[in-house]
Design an enzyme around this catalytic site. Sequence first.
Site: not given
Lengths: 653, 350
Positions: A407, A451, A467
């Site tokens: 991520c 994250h 995201d």
Amino acid sequence: MIDYLPQATLLRLLAVLALVLVPHFLRLPVWETAAVLSVGVWRALAALRQWRMPPTALKVALTFGAFAGVYASYGNIAGQNAGVALLTIMLALKLTEMKARRDVMVVVFLMYFILVTHFLFSQEIWTIAYLLISAVAITALLAESNHPGIALSPKITLRLGAIMIAQALPLMLLIFVLFPRIPGPLWGLPADAGAARSGLSDSMSPGDIASLSQSDEVALRVTFDGEPPPPRARYWRGPVFDFFDGRTWREGFRGRDEPPPTELLGEPIRYQVTLEPNRTPWLFALDLPALASLPENSRINVAYQIIVRKPVIERMQYSMTSHTRYRMQPELTEWLRNAYLRLPKNGNDKTRALAQQWRAEGLAGEALVQRALQNFRNEPFFYTLEPPMLGRDSVDEFLFETRRGFCEHYASSFTVLMRAAGLPARVVTGYQGGERNEFGDYFVVRQSDAHAWSEIWIEGRGWIRVDPTAAVAPERIERGSARTLGALDAAADAMSRSWNWSSIKYRLEARWDFVNAVWNDWVLGFGPEKQQEFLARFGIREWRDMILALTVGIVAMLSLVGLWALRRSSPPPVRDRALKLWLRAQRRVRRYGLEPRPAEGPRDFAERVIAAQPALAAPMRRVLHAYLKLRYLGASAPELERQLGRAVRALRI
Amino acid sequence: MNEREPLKAAAAKHPASSLSRPPTQFFKIILHPLATAQARIDAWVMARVKRQPGPIAVSRHRVYIVPTRYGYGFAVMLLVMLLGAMNYSNSMAFALTFLLAGLGLVCMHHTHANLVNVQLRSGRVRPVFAGEIAHFEVLIDNPAAKPRWSLGLSWPKQPLSEISGDVPALSYASLTITQPAKRRGWLPAGVFSVATEFPLGLFHAWTWAELDIACLVYPRPAAAGIAPPASSGSGGLASGGKAGQEEFAGLRNYQRGDSARSINWKSLPKQRQPMVKQFTETLEQELWLDWSALPQLDAEARLSQLTRWVLDAEADGRNYGLRLPGLRLAPAHGENHQYECLKALALFEA
């Protein structure tokens, strides 16, 4: 005399010492563990082979060496870790000098003290068992050392230790609940007090968040008041980074650190968070928390992150209200806008070129975002837990070469693209998702849920979360991290009652986590507020009432213990009825100054009584006759016993 | 001799209601408040201990209990732990601290119960000579079904004189305390304490008792030197050649005054000094040990010398009698007779 203790006791002392020190061996520096072990082994051999103790000069030298070693390892001789290390090495050195009873008592008391230091590092639920076992062992050892002469057998001392600890347990519970708790540190905590630093850090480089994906450690537990939000709304905001140096993201200087003007829309979501200590000043909340619901001593900074005044070094509970729809900072000053557009002068040229190309195509704002996300979707990008290493031009390499990342790679490259294309953007790190525990009806967020995502700024609409991971691996957002993935399957199995290994494991783990959560909440979190809340149920509000209840309780319990102890010290109660009556007869006759002599049998005694007091002759003879029949001739008629009783009662002038 | 006088003298030294205290005592109270308090309690209690033949039952009311040095140290350690737990707000540290506090309180009862309800009886006391050590045997009965550990007997103010032992359940144990016997006569044991610190050494429980046991102390025998007087009546030791039943009873060293005819010439080369044949006569060989035979010595020295003679006569196997002012013991032989003679010598009042 070299030793005050007999050899067997000394060896047992070394065994108990090992039991008490074992958990520290994992925390102490290697040289210290080696030193303590070698002193222990040497002492055991010295006891078995009658070696001499080292001379005083050597002992002094070792002491200095110990101090120097601790100072070298920790840079300090005070503070939590250094203090514990010093205490351990001093205890080990004390073993070389145990000539008198005083030395032995000092060693045992130090062992009790070292037990306490364990809890500065870990207070998990299994430590209760360790505490009790160690306390029993040390108490047994203390009992043995107070028995001069031949050593008592371990069976006796362990039994005695266990009985005493068992009797002390109710007292412990009573005092634990009633002793008034004073909030806060009394004199302040050393710099290294509390738990070690874990979890998210205050900078982000490629690979940082991926390294957390292996950790099952719990970061926080959340209980929602109403309906929990869907997974795609469960973003827990952590440190926000806006300064990029080509590889690493950091917090830049942002000017005045006040919360940005924000409008919270939609329905509020209320929840309670139990945050595990992480040694950072960050509190985690669902995007975005309401200012009014902040816990004490905390504030919101300019990036809308919750900051507390002191780092969180022990478990913390707080309630919060959040809104998942908001308009954050719709206006940006020129200075801030430039800050959020800033990129290093050189490096990552291909990325800049791509962004310029999109600018040239006329894309701006939302369209730019969609174009970038499309790029991630169409090109062969992969989401992997083990991304390849990146070099200096990390973004270039990721976007055009490796295309495999976690991520943070996606968030970082997306943000760089946006900035290069003229859209203010920043990286936000934190946690995403969380696993539901059915037993306790709460969510567990672990370090593996860490994250990184991005936020872009659009005039009039403020900061909007984007995201990129959702474009590449949407199941990560919907279903959580890889671990959660496995857990959800296991949960499904568990619900369907299928008995494969993973479902059993899941059930046990979920139950264990629930037990841990209750333990954390009620026992470890038993501070001044919890105590007041608990005792108010019984009508005890003032600390004066607490002390009164405590005193009464302690006195009551101790009297019970005292009665039990006295009963054990008294002669065992006589059960034989005939004997009881005979003893009663003796007591009556004592009034006339006649005591049975030690070697005198009942017949001789009776004759002596009759000779001294002729008036008692008739009843005494009846008593004697009945008693002898009952006791020695095996007769067991109740009629005879009654006869005996009557005769005894008749024994008076 | 009133045995209580030393105690009363000691109690008089620290009167409870003295208005003018000497300065040393004042400092003692400041520096060692606990010790002086305990000394006062002890003096008060000891003045009230009755001498009993036993068995003395140690009841609840007679057992006193105070914390030891280690008990106070334990309390200080707990306080430090408590402050630490409060500072770090650490629940498990609180738990351990309270567990140990409970342990200390429970230990008080255990220590008390270790001593309570035992019974003290006197055991055997063998007579000794002045200058030797008297051993007083005390039997401790345990009527309970649990054993007693580490009960210690000691004299007041002499903690190093403690003798400890265990008493098994429903049984008894024998402990012997010693005291130097300085003077002849009856040496009463006096007040002694039975104490225990078992199990954890945090509390000291004790009681004072005085059993009716005394040790008979014989006078110290004088060094060998002065010969016993020649016996009255016919047939002395060195008569030799007399008619009558004579049995050869061994050799002894030649002494001045022995007739030359009684020398055993056969043994001279071997022994290198003349040895005289000894004969026992069953009839008229009497030895009277007489007080008046030693006018040159004072009373005690006379008693010492007589003791020596008694011992020697007994060792030689002779009949001996004792003549003291106001006492006359017919000549006889044997352990009982020796005891009677020595007792008379021990208890003789000039």
